[in-house]
Design a protein around this motif. Sequence first.
Motif, PDB file in Angstrom:
ATOM      1  N   ALA A 250     -13.627   1.215  -8.236  1.00 18.08           N
ATOM      2  CA  ALA A 250     -12.229   1.411  -8.630  1.00 18.08           C
ATOM      3  C   ALA A 250     -11.450   2.055  -7.491  1.00 18.08           C
ATOM      4  CB  ALA A 250     -12.154   2.283  -9.883  1.00 18.08           C
ATOM      5  N   ALA A 251     -12.087   2.995  -6.819  1.00 19.91           N
ATOM      6  CA  ALA A 251     -11.416   3.722  -5.742  1.00 19.91           C
ATOM      7  C   ALA A 251     -11.110   2.807  -4.562  1.00 19.91           C
ATOM      8  CB  ALA A 251     -12.269   4.903  -5.284  1.00 19.91           C
ATOM      9  N   ILE A 252     -12.064   1.984  -4.145  1.00 21.80           N
ATOM     10  CA  ILE A 252     -11.790   1.135  -2.980  1.00 21.80           C
ATOM     11  C   ILE A 252     -10.743   0.062  -3.313  1.00 21.80           C
ATOM     12  CG2 ILE A 252     -13.934   1.588  -1.745  1.00 21.80           C
ATOM     13  CD1 ILE A 252     -14.923  -1.145  -2.550  1.00 21.80           C
ATOM     14  N   TYR A 253     -10.688  -0.376  -4.565  1.00 17.56           N
ATOM     15  CA  TYR A 253      -9.603  -1.277  -4.956  1.00 17.56           C
ATOM     16  C   TYR A 253      -8.273  -0.561  -4.802  1.00 17.56           C
ATOM     17  CZ  TYR A 253      -6.546  -4.240  -7.729  1.00 17.56           C
ATOM     18  OH  TYR A 253      -5.494  -5.036  -8.132  1.00 17.56           O
ATOM     19  N   TRP A 254      -8.201   0.682  -5.267  1.00 19.68           N
ATOM     20  CA  TRP A 254      -6.973   1.457  -5.152  1.00 19.68           C
ATOM     21  C   TRP A 254      -6.595   1.683  -3.689  1.00 19.68           C
ATOM     22  CZ3 TRP A 254      -3.339   2.190  -8.511  1.00 19.68           C
ATOM     23  CH2 TRP A 254      -2.333   3.106  -8.215  1.00 19.68           C
ATOM     24  N   HIS A 255      -7.595   1.917  -2.842  1.00 21.02           N
ATOM     25  CA  HIS A 255      -7.324   2.112  -1.415  1.00 21.02           C
ATOM     26  C   HIS A 255      -6.736   0.853  -0.798  1.00 21.02           C
ATOM     27  CE1 HIS A 255      -9.046   5.998  -1.454  1.00 21.02           C
ATOM     28  NE2 HIS A 255     -10.287   5.608  -1.605  1.00 21.02           N
ATOM     29  N   LEU A 256      -7.213  -0.313  -1.217  1.00 19.14           N
ATOM     30  CA  LEU A 256      -6.650  -1.557  -0.679  1.00 19.14           C
ATOM     31  C   LEU A 256      -5.197  -1.723  -1.103  1.00 19.14           C
ATOM     32  CD1 LEU A 256      -7.423  -4.128   0.973  1.00 19.14           C
ATOM     33  CD2 LEU A 256      -7.276  -5.307  -1.202  1.00 19.14           C
ATOM     34  N   VAL A 257      -4.898  -1.389  -2.354  1.00 27.55           N
ATOM     35  CA  VAL A 257      -3.518  -1.435  -2.841  1.00 27.55           C
ATOM     36  C   VAL A 257      -2.638  -0.538  -1.973  1.00 27.55           C
ATOM     37  CG1 VAL A 257      -2.093  -0.592  -4.764  1.00 27.55           C
ATOM     38  CG2 VAL A 257      -4.004  -2.095  -5.223  1.00 27.55           C
ATOM     39  N   ASP A 258      -3.185   0.607  -1.572  1.00 24.58           N
ATOM     40  CA  ASP A 258      -2.481   1.535  -0.686  1.00 24.58           C
ATOM     41  C   ASP A 258      -2.295   0.912   0.694  1.00 24.58           C
ATOM     42  OD1 ASP A 258      -3.256   4.806   0.737  1.00 24.58           O
ATOM     43  OD2 ASP A 258      -1.334   3.825   0.349  1.00 24.58           O
ATOM     44  N   VAL A 259      -3.343   0.309   1.239  1.00 18.85           N
ATOM     45  CA  VAL A 259      -3.279  -0.298   2.574  1.00 18.85           C
ATOM     46  C   VAL A 259      -2.238  -1.415   2.609  1.00 18.85           C
ATOM     47  CG1 VAL A 259      -4.556  -1.742   4.216  1.00 18.85           C
ATOM     48  CG2 VAL A 259      -5.592   0.329   3.338  1.00 18.85           C
ATOM     49  N   ILE A 260      -2.184  -2.230   1.560  1.00 22.09           N
ATOM     50  CA  ILE A 260      -1.197  -3.309   1.491  1.00 22.09           C
ATOM     51  C   ILE A 260       0.207  -2.728   1.548  1.00 22.09           C
ATOM     52  CG2 ILE A 260      -0.201  -5.084  -0.012  1.00 22.09           C
ATOM     53  CD1 ILE A 260      -3.147  -5.566  -0.975  1.00 22.09           C
ATOM     54  N   TRP A 261       0.449  -1.667   0.793  1.00 16.35           N
ATOM     55  CA  TRP A 261       1.778  -1.041   0.816  1.00 16.35           C
ATOM     56  C   TRP A 261       2.066  -0.415   2.175  1.00 16.35           C
ATOM     57  CZ3 TRP A 261       6.013  -1.509  -1.852  1.00 16.35           C
ATOM     58  CH2 TRP A 261       7.050  -0.612  -1.590  1.00 16.35           C
ATOM     59  N   ILE A 262       1.053   0.112   2.849  1.00 12.44           N
ATOM     60  CA  ILE A 262       1.216   0.678   4.193  1.00 12.44           C
ATOM     61  C   ILE A 262       1.837  -0.343   5.134  1.00 12.44           C
ATOM     62  CG2 ILE A 262      -0.154   1.311   6.251  1.00 12.44           C
ATOM     63  CD1 ILE A 262      -1.905   3.019   4.410  1.00 12.44           C
ATOM     64  N   PHE A 263       1.505  -1.626   4.937  1.00 11.10           N
ATOM     65  CA  PHE A 263       2.090  -2.689   5.762  1.00 11.10           C
ATOM     66  C   PHE A 263       3.411  -3.205   5.204  1.00 11.10           C
ATOM     67  CE2 PHE A 263      -0.776  -3.182   9.175  1.00 11.10           C
ATOM     68  CZ  PHE A 263      -2.026  -2.830   8.706  1.00 11.10           C
ATOM     69  N   LEU A 264       3.568  -3.219   3.896  1.00 11.02           N
ATOM     70  CA  LEU A 264       4.827  -3.700   3.312  1.00 11.02           C
ATOM     71  C   LEU A 264       5.980  -2.758   3.639  1.00 11.02           C
ATOM     72  CD1 LEU A 264       3.898  -5.018  -0.266  1.00 11.02           C
ATOM     73  CD2 LEU A 264       4.093  -6.284   1.863  1.00 11.02           C
ATOM     74  N   TRP A 265       5.691  -1.455   3.645  1.00  9.48           N
ATOM     75  CA  TRP A 265       6.748  -0.449   3.843  1.00  9.48           C
ATOM     76  C   TRP A 265       7.534  -0.655   5.137  1.00  9.48           C
ATOM     77  CZ3 TRP A 265       6.009   4.700   6.551  1.00  9.48           C
ATOM     78  CH2 TRP A 265       7.162   5.487   6.468  1.00  9.48           C
ATOM     79  N   PRO A 266       6.881  -0.737   6.323  1.00 13.69           N
ATOM     80  CA  PRO A 266       7.688  -0.920   7.533  1.00 13.69           C
ATOM     81  C   PRO A 266       8.428  -2.254   7.569  1.00 13.69           C
ATOM     82  CG  PRO A 266       5.356  -1.015   8.064  1.00 13.69           C
ATOM     83  CD  PRO A 266       5.454  -0.624   6.648  1.00 13.69           C
ATOM     84  N   LEU A 267       7.842  -3.303   7.009  1.00 10.46           N
ATOM     85  CA  LEU A 267       8.481  -4.617   7.070  1.00 10.46           C
ATOM     86  C   LEU A 267       9.761  -4.659   6.249  1.00 10.46           C
ATOM     87  CD1 LEU A 267       5.403  -6.990   6.704  1.00 10.46           C
ATOM     88  CD2 LEU A 267       6.672  -6.476   8.780  1.00 10.46           C
ATOM     89  N   PHE A 268       9.760  -4.035   5.070  1.00 12.47           N
ATOM     90  CA  PHE A 268      10.908  -4.132   4.179  1.00 12.47           C
ATOM     91  C   PHE A 268      11.876  -2.967   4.278  1.00 12.47           C
ATOM     92  CE2 PHE A 268      10.054  -8.002   2.245  1.00 12.47           C
ATOM     93  CZ  PHE A 268       8.733  -8.102   1.855  1.00 12.47           C
ATOM     94  N   TYR A 269      11.450  -1.853   4.871  1.00 13.99           N
ATOM     95  CA  TYR A 269      12.292  -0.663   4.815  1.00 13.99           C
ATOM     96  C   TYR A 269      12.638  -0.045   6.167  1.00 13.99           C
ATOM     97  CZ  TYR A 269      11.142  -0.525  -0.165  1.00 13.99           C
ATOM     98  OH  TYR A 269      10.982  -0.826  -1.483  1.00 13.99           O
ATOM     99  N   LEU A 270      11.783  -0.247   7.172  1.00 16.76           N
ATOM    100  CA  LEU A 270      11.952   0.540   8.394  1.00 16.76           C
ATOM    101  C   LEU A 270      12.579  -0.197   9.570  1.00 16.76           C
ATOM    102  CD1 LEU A 270       8.715   2.718   8.663  1.00 16.76           C
ATOM    103  CD2 LEU A 270      10.889   3.241   7.552  1.00 16.76           C
ATOM    104  N   ALA A 271      12.000  -1.348   9.942  1.00 19.49           N
ATOM    105  CA  ALA A 271      12.339  -1.941  11.239  1.00 19.49           C
ATOM    106  C   ALA A 271      13.703  -2.607  11.263  1.00 19.49           C
ATOM    107  CB  ALA A 271      11.292  -2.950  11.630  1.00 19.49           C
TER     108      ALA A 271
END
Lengths: 108, 216
Positions: free
Chosen positions: B195-216
């Motif tokens: 369950a934890a590693i699934y949650w970590h992947l969900v976090d990693v995906i958002w780590i990449f979505l955040w700069p693409l949609f909000y930062l650059a």
Amino acid sequence: MSVRPSLKAMVVTGGVLLALWAASFALSYVALGAWALPVALVIALGKAALVASFFMELPHESLSIKLTVLATVALLVTLIAFMIADISTRAPVPPVPEPRHAQMSRSW
Amino acid sequence: MTDAAANEVLEPAEHFESIEQQAHAARLGMWVFLASEILLFGAVLALFASYQAHYADAFRQAVHHNTKLLGSVNTGVLLTSSTAVACSVHMLRQGRIRLAAALVGMTLVLGLVFLAIKLTEYAKHFREGIYPGGVGTFFQEHGARGLPEFWTLYFGMTGLHALHVTVGLIVLGVMLIQMARRKLSRVNVYRLELAAIYWHLVDVIWIFLWPLFYLA
């Protein structure tokens, strides 16, 4: 089997992740021009590596799991690299010609 | 507080030689699934990259218009939640079920906060007339080519991610219930690890979505 990350290591990793998050946020206000996105993505890659190493404990996993991840990343890099190569090397699309009023003749 | 479950011996399923082998098979299975998720999001990310190359100005304009503060707070929320669930696995490995349960509970609450913020963002977009598919008054007022593409990708990718967050929360909820019923303890901690590693992947995906949609 090598020693898994301690609780302290996990908390420190969490702290580093939040520091990188703050740095990324702060940098987004600096005028980096075309470098803005690459810099943000490099920081993102660093954060992902930290999560994979210390939270998901990937270095401590078996070879079969490591190979699974390696194959996935290799496929993804190939996909993205070729898509970028495709887009950036396309010839410009010619403009659509004006429709003729007369019936169009078949060329084949 | 003693852990009664620490003394119990868990028998592996019939087709496994040991519980360690069973745990490894479970983890491999989860990683193979995560690999498919990485490819799924990776493919959509590649689609985003190709449109961004095509409509760089419109994408930059759209990023500027996005709800940056809310999206950034959400990133912090997910990073903290990942830390919490990682610590919960550590606690459960030591047999400290109550502390592990509290940390899973904290992860759950943070996940719900993430979804609440996400819905708040969507509501704001809708109020401004931004809907998926280029629908809405916003696109009539702003005619730049590439804006509908950005916002459709935004709703699609963050929506898909939010779906994964919801699934993760359900799984973590099940883990919490199992801990409460003393069915999840140190002997079968690999379940929480999954369950934890699934949650970590969900976090990693958002780590990449955040700069693409909000930062650059």
